[in-house]
Motif scaffolding. Structure first.
Motif, PDB file in Angstrom:
ATOM      1  N   ASP A 105       9.255  45.185  57.499  1.00  0.00           N
ATOM      2  CA  ASP A 105       9.102  44.013  56.639  1.00  0.00           C
ATOM      3  C   ASP A 105       9.978  44.187  55.401  1.00  0.00           C
ATOM      4  OD1 ASP A 105       7.250  42.843  58.337  1.00  0.00           O
ATOM      5  OD2 ASP A 105       5.509  43.578  57.219  1.00  0.00           O
ATOM      6  N   HIS A 106      10.399  43.052  54.824  1.00  0.00           N
ATOM      7  CA  HIS A 106      11.249  43.065  53.638  1.00  0.00           C
ATOM      8  C   HIS A 106      10.429  42.737  52.394  1.00  0.00           C
ATOM      9  CE1 HIS A 106      14.120  42.412  56.942  1.00  0.00           C
ATOM     10  NE2 HIS A 106      14.872  43.209  56.213  1.00  0.00           N
ATOM     11  N   TYR A 107      10.843  43.343  51.276  1.00  0.00           N
ATOM     12  CA  TYR A 107      10.156  43.163  50.001  1.00  0.00           C
ATOM     13  C   TYR A 107      11.192  43.008  48.896  1.00  0.00           C
ATOM     14  CZ  TYR A 107       6.433  45.100  52.822  1.00  0.00           C
ATOM     15  OH  TYR A 107       5.535  45.328  53.834  1.00  0.00           O
ATOM     16  N   VAL A 108      10.830  42.232  47.886  1.00  0.00           N
ATOM     17  CA  VAL A 108      11.698  42.013  46.732  1.00  0.00           C
ATOM     18  C   VAL A 108      11.036  42.641  45.510  1.00  0.00           C
ATOM     19  CG1 VAL A 108      12.745  40.255  45.256  1.00  0.00           C
ATOM     20  CG2 VAL A 108      12.566  39.867  47.725  1.00  0.00           C
ATOM     21  N   PHE A 109      11.821  43.409  44.762  1.00  0.00           N
ATOM     22  CA  PHE A 109      11.341  44.043  43.539  1.00  0.00           C
ATOM     23  C   PHE A 109      12.291  43.698  42.399  1.00  0.00           C
ATOM     24  CE2 PHE A 109       9.712  46.613  47.010  1.00  0.00           C
ATOM     25  CZ  PHE A 109       8.371  46.720  46.664  1.00  0.00           C
ATOM     26  N   VAL A 110      11.728  43.462  41.220  1.00  0.00           N
ATOM     27  CA  VAL A 110      12.538  43.120  40.049  1.00  0.00           C
ATOM     28  C   VAL A 110      12.205  44.121  38.951  1.00  0.00           C
ATOM     29  CG1 VAL A 110      13.181  41.307  38.421  1.00  0.00           C
ATOM     30  CG2 VAL A 110      12.464  40.690  40.748  1.00  0.00           C
ATOM     31  N   VAL A 111      13.245  44.858  38.517  1.00  0.00           N
ATOM     32  CA  VAL A 111      13.070  45.901  37.503  1.00  0.00           C
ATOM     33  C   VAL A 111      14.103  45.733  36.397  1.00  0.00           C
ATOM     34  CG1 VAL A 111      12.062  47.563  39.128  1.00  0.00           C
ATOM     35  CG2 VAL A 111      14.532  47.584  38.725  1.00  0.00           C
ATOM     36  N   THR A 116       7.011  39.587  46.663  1.00  0.00           N
ATOM     37  CA  THR A 116       7.813  39.880  45.474  1.00  0.00           C
ATOM     38  C   THR A 116       6.950  40.541  44.417  1.00  0.00           C
ATOM     39  OG1 THR A 116       9.234  37.986  45.955  1.00  0.00           O
ATOM     40  CG2 THR A 116       9.296  38.854  43.701  1.00  0.00           C
ATOM     41  N   VAL A 117       7.478  41.632  43.852  1.00  0.00           N
ATOM     42  CA  VAL A 117       6.792  42.365  42.795  1.00  0.00           C
ATOM     43  C   VAL A 117       7.765  42.530  41.635  1.00  0.00           C
ATOM     44  CG1 VAL A 117       5.568  44.484  42.164  1.00  0.00           C
ATOM     45  CG2 VAL A 117       5.445  43.633  44.527  1.00  0.00           C
ATOM     46  N   MET A 118       7.330  42.134  40.455  1.00  0.00           N
ATOM     47  CA  MET A 118       8.137  42.294  39.248  1.00  0.00           C
ATOM     48  C   MET A 118       7.476  43.353  38.375  1.00  0.00           C
ATOM     49  SD  MET A 118       9.014  38.334  38.411  1.00  0.00           S
ATOM     50  CE  MET A 118      10.731  37.936  38.621  1.00  0.00           C
ATOM     51  N   ASP A 119       8.304  44.170  37.718  1.00  0.00           N
ATOM     52  CA  ASP A 119       7.734  45.211  36.879  1.00  0.00           C
ATOM     53  C   ASP A 119       6.926  44.580  35.754  1.00  0.00           C
ATOM     54  OD1 ASP A 119       7.760  48.247  36.439  1.00  0.00           O
ATOM     55  OD2 ASP A 119       8.030  47.371  34.449  1.00  0.00           O
ATOM     56  N   SER A 120       5.751  45.129  35.524  1.00  0.00           N
ATOM     57  CA  SER A 120       4.837  44.577  34.515  1.00  0.00           C
ATOM     58  C   SER A 120       5.398  44.652  33.100  1.00  0.00           C
ATOM     59  CB  SER A 120       3.490  45.284  34.586  1.00  0.00           C
ATOM     60  OG  SER A 120       3.659  46.679  34.445  1.00  0.00           O
ATOM     61  N   SER A 121       6.428  45.470  32.880  1.00  0.00           N
ATOM     62  CA  SER A 121       7.024  45.564  31.536  1.00  0.00           C
ATOM     63  C   SER A 121       7.529  44.221  31.044  1.00  0.00           C
ATOM     64  CB  SER A 121       8.179  46.574  31.529  1.00  0.00           C
ATOM     65  OG  SER A 121       9.245  46.123  32.349  1.00  0.00           O
ATOM     66  N   MET A 122       7.955  43.355  31.950  1.00  0.00           N
ATOM     67  CA  MET A 122       8.526  42.077  31.515  1.00  0.00           C
ATOM     68  C   MET A 122       7.485  41.162  30.864  1.00  0.00           C
ATOM     69  SD  MET A 122       9.317  39.903  35.005  1.00  0.00           S
ATOM     70  CE  MET A 122      10.493  41.099  35.585  1.00  0.00           C
ATOM     71  N   ASP A 128       4.765  30.197  38.623  1.00  0.00           N
ATOM     72  CA  ASP A 128       4.697  28.763  38.890  1.00  0.00           C
ATOM     73  C   ASP A 128       5.663  28.344  39.998  1.00  0.00           C
ATOM     74  OD1 ASP A 128       2.823  28.580  36.880  1.00  0.00           O
ATOM     75  OD2 ASP A 128       4.205  27.745  35.397  1.00  0.00           O
ATOM     76  N   ILE A 129       6.607  29.214  40.327  1.00  0.00           N
ATOM     77  CA  ILE A 129       7.619  28.854  41.322  1.00  0.00           C
ATOM     78  C   ILE A 129       7.617  29.772  42.549  1.00  0.00           C
ATOM     79  CG2 ILE A 129       9.497  30.130  40.206  1.00  0.00           C
ATOM     80  CD1 ILE A 129      11.315  27.758  40.939  1.00  0.00           C
ATOM     81  N   ILE A 130       7.259  31.054  42.370  1.00  0.00           N
ATOM     82  CA  ILE A 130       7.168  31.970  43.514  1.00  0.00           C
ATOM     83  C   ILE A 130       5.878  32.770  43.414  1.00  0.00           C
ATOM     84  CG2 ILE A 130       9.659  32.215  43.901  1.00  0.00           C
ATOM     85  CD1 ILE A 130       9.503  34.956  42.482  1.00  0.00           C
ATOM     86  N   ASP A 131       5.406  33.236  44.564  1.00  0.00           N
ATOM     87  CA  ASP A 131       4.227  34.100  44.614  1.00  0.00           C
ATOM     88  C   ASP A 131       4.695  35.492  44.212  1.00  0.00           C
ATOM     89  OD1 ASP A 131       1.693  35.068  45.069  1.00  0.00           O
ATOM     90  OD2 ASP A 131       1.952  35.196  47.244  1.00  0.00           O
ATOM     91  N   VAL A 132       4.166  36.013  43.120  1.00  0.00           N
ATOM     92  CA  VAL A 132       4.644  37.283  42.590  1.00  0.00           C
ATOM     93  C   VAL A 132       3.492  38.098  42.035  1.00  0.00           C
ATOM     94  CG1 VAL A 132       5.171  36.289  40.318  1.00  0.00           C
ATOM     95  CG2 VAL A 132       6.385  38.328  41.049  1.00  0.00           C
ATOM     96  N   GLN A 133       3.618  39.416  42.148  1.00  0.00           N
ATOM     97  CA  GLN A 133       2.692  40.344  41.501  1.00  0.00           C
ATOM     98  C   GLN A 133       3.455  41.033  40.373  1.00  0.00           C
ATOM     99  OE1 GLN A 133       0.413  43.140  44.031  1.00  0.00           O
ATOM    100  NE2 GLN A 133       1.666  42.309  45.689  1.00  0.00           N
ATOM    101  N   PHE A 134       2.755  41.394  39.332  1.00  0.00           N
ATOM    102  CA  PHE A 134       3.344  42.180  38.253  1.00  0.00           C
ATOM    103  C   PHE A 134       2.688  43.558  38.303  1.00  0.00           C
ATOM    104  CE2 PHE A 134       3.944  37.807  36.837  1.00  0.00           C
ATOM    105  CZ  PHE A 134       5.262  37.834  36.413  1.00  0.00           C
ATOM    106  N   LYS A 135       3.492  44.588  38.575  1.00  0.00           N
ATOM    107  CA  LYS A 135       2.991  45.962  38.712  1.00  0.00           C
ATOM    108  C   LYS A 135       3.983  46.927  38.079  1.00  0.00           C
ATOM    109  CE  LYS A 135      -0.453  44.949  41.575  1.00  0.00           C
ATOM    110  NZ  LYS A 135      -1.834  45.242  41.381  1.00  0.00           N
ATOM    111  N   ASP A 136       3.512  48.144  37.805  1.00  0.00           N
ATOM    112  CA  ASP A 136       4.371  49.211  37.284  1.00  0.00           C
ATOM    113  C   ASP A 136       5.137  49.798  38.468  1.00  0.00           C
ATOM    114  OD1 ASP A 136       5.535  51.364  35.973  1.00  0.00           O
ATOM    115  OD2 ASP A 136       3.700  52.564  36.002  1.00  0.00           O
TER     116      ASP A 136
END
Length: 153
Positions: free
Chosen positions: A50-56, A106-112, A138-146
């Protein structure tokens, strides 16, 4: 960016969802002297295929162990660059978490979340959008995690 500059798919999606943003060219944003937190989008593959997107943060690295745990995978690795465009519709260096061909977890770093505005790719090389990270769900399903670690120097 000038008002007449061509909008990217990311910008059109932000407009459709009535999300406030400012378009920039990365070079102009950096030259402006603003200390805007800048984030990069990374696409990975899990042991499950499976594919995953991460934003750091651009100045940090994705912690692969934390990222894998976040998406309940035994391990993950970076997607090969040649596979990025066929999978997401984006080229390396122009990848955005918004507007991919398919929807991926999609997971974005919680620092943002500690910033009122951040910058990330507008979906084309050299283009960025600046927005409030709290508007992204509001536009994509995302989690905010470290999920990031200090970059090796």
């Amino acid at each position: 960016m000038s008002k007449k500059a061509k909008k990217t798919n990311v910008m059109r999606l932000l407009d459709q969802h009535n999300i406030d943003y400012m378009p920039y060219l990365w070079k102009d944003l950096e030259a402006s002297g603003q200390h805007m937190p800048q984030y990069k989008t990374l696409v990975t593959v899990g042991k499950s295929s499976d594919h995953y997107v991460f934003v750091v943060d651009r100045d940090h690295e994705l912690d692969l162990k934390k990222a894998a745990a976040t998406v309940d995978e035994k391990n993950i690795h970076m997607l090969k660059q040649r596979d990025l465009e066929p999978l997401t519709g984006y080229v390396h260096g122009g990848c955005s978490p918004i507007g991919m061909k398919k929807t991926f977890p999609t997971v974005m770093d919680s620092s943002m979340l500690s910033y009122e505005q951040i910058a990330f790719s507008a979906g084309e090389l050299g283009k960025a959008v600046v927005l409030n990270p709290k508007d992204v769900p509001d536009i994509i399903d995302v989690q905010f995690k470290d999920i990031q670690t200090e970059a090796e120097k």
